[in-house]
Write an enzyme that holds these catalytic residues in place. Structure first.
Site, short mmCIF file in Angstrom:
data_model
loop_
_atom_site.label_atom_id
_atom_site.label_comp_id
_atom_site.label_asym_id
_atom_site.label_seq_id
_atom_site.Cartn_x
_atom_site.Cartn_y
_atom_site.Cartn_z
N SER A 140 35.87 45.57 49.62
CA SER A 140 34.95 44.97 48.65
C SER A 140 34.15 43.87 49.31
O SER A 140 34.69 43.06 50.07
CB SER A 140 35.74 44.37 47.47
N LYS B 118 36.58 42.73 35.94
CA LYS B 118 36.85 41.63 36.87
C LYS B 118 35.94 40.46 36.52
O LYS B 118 34.84 40.31 37.04
CB LYS B 118 36.61 42.09 38.32
N ARG C 52 43.65 52.91 40.72
CA ARG C 52 43.90 51.48 40.58
C ARG C 52 44.79 51.26 39.37
O ARG C 52 44.45 51.64 38.25
CB ARG C 52 42.57 50.72 40.40
#
Length: 211
Positions: free
Chosen positions: A110, A139, A41
């Site tokens: 997700s 997040k 990521r």
């Protein structure tokens, strides 16, 4: 039919956790410790930077026979021959991604609640990334799911479930005890001073849940 990977210790990369160390070196340490799956990521990197780094990670993961998953970017996954992609709720829908990638690629989705988990199952996902289990610094907009919420998804899943969000060596057991097939870990591995030892400690707990 593609084989499902081992989701037990799922490393998710984040350049913000490296504390001046190189990503490749940190992932190498984690793989030596026993990480079973790696997700690349890189939210701020250019496509060229992502491609170059993903190629290095693919070679490294291949040397440990560990699959590489690419976050969001189907094009990067296909270009480097990664095992699959992981998609968030705001990314390309799973069904659309499947049309592009075909059946040989792993697609993770997700899910932050049972409704999203059910939708991912119906759209052809291979596994669910569910959280945030303990809250997360990476997040801030994701609501806390908690171990009870994770357990509810696991109970009705129909798919492998990976708990994510604030998972560390200290609370990893709680994620597995809730019924998850593994945990996706970011700073709980990459921000630690001894990455190898941290992963080995997690792997020791993981063995308790081996089928």
């Amino acid at each position: 039919m593609k084989a499902q990977p081992d989701y037990s210790i799922y490393l998710v990369t984040d350049d913000g956790c490296l504390q001046g160390r190189s990503l490749i070196d940190c992932v190498h340490e984690a793989l030596e410790g026993g990480v079973t799956l790696v997700q690349y990521r890189a939210k701020t990197a250019s496509s060229a930077e992502m491609y170059a780094e993903a190629l290095q990670l693919k070679a490294l993961c291949d040397s440990f026979k560990v699959p590489l998953i690419i976050n969001d970017r189907l094009d990067i996954a296909m270009a480097v021959g990664a095992a699959g992609v992981h998609l968030g709720q705001d990314d390309l829908p799973c069904a659309a991604a499947r049309k592009i990638l075909g059946e040989d690629y792993i697609i993770g989705v997700s899910a932050h609640n049972p409704a999203e988990a059910k939708a991912a199952l119906q759209s052809g996902a291979d596994y669910l990334g569910c959280g945030a289990v303990f809250g997360t610094a990476t997040k801030a907009d994701v609501k806390k799911l908690g171990t009870d919420g994770l357990a509810a998804i696991c109970k009705a899943k129909g798919l492998p479930v990976v708990g994510i969000g604030g998972v560390t060596a200290d609370n990893y057991r709680e994620v597995r005890a809730a019924g998850a097939d593994g945990a996706a870990i970011v700073s709980g591995i990459l921000a630690q001073p001894d990455i190898n030892a941290t992963v080995r400690a997690i792997a020791k707990v993981s063995q308790e849940f081996a089928k």
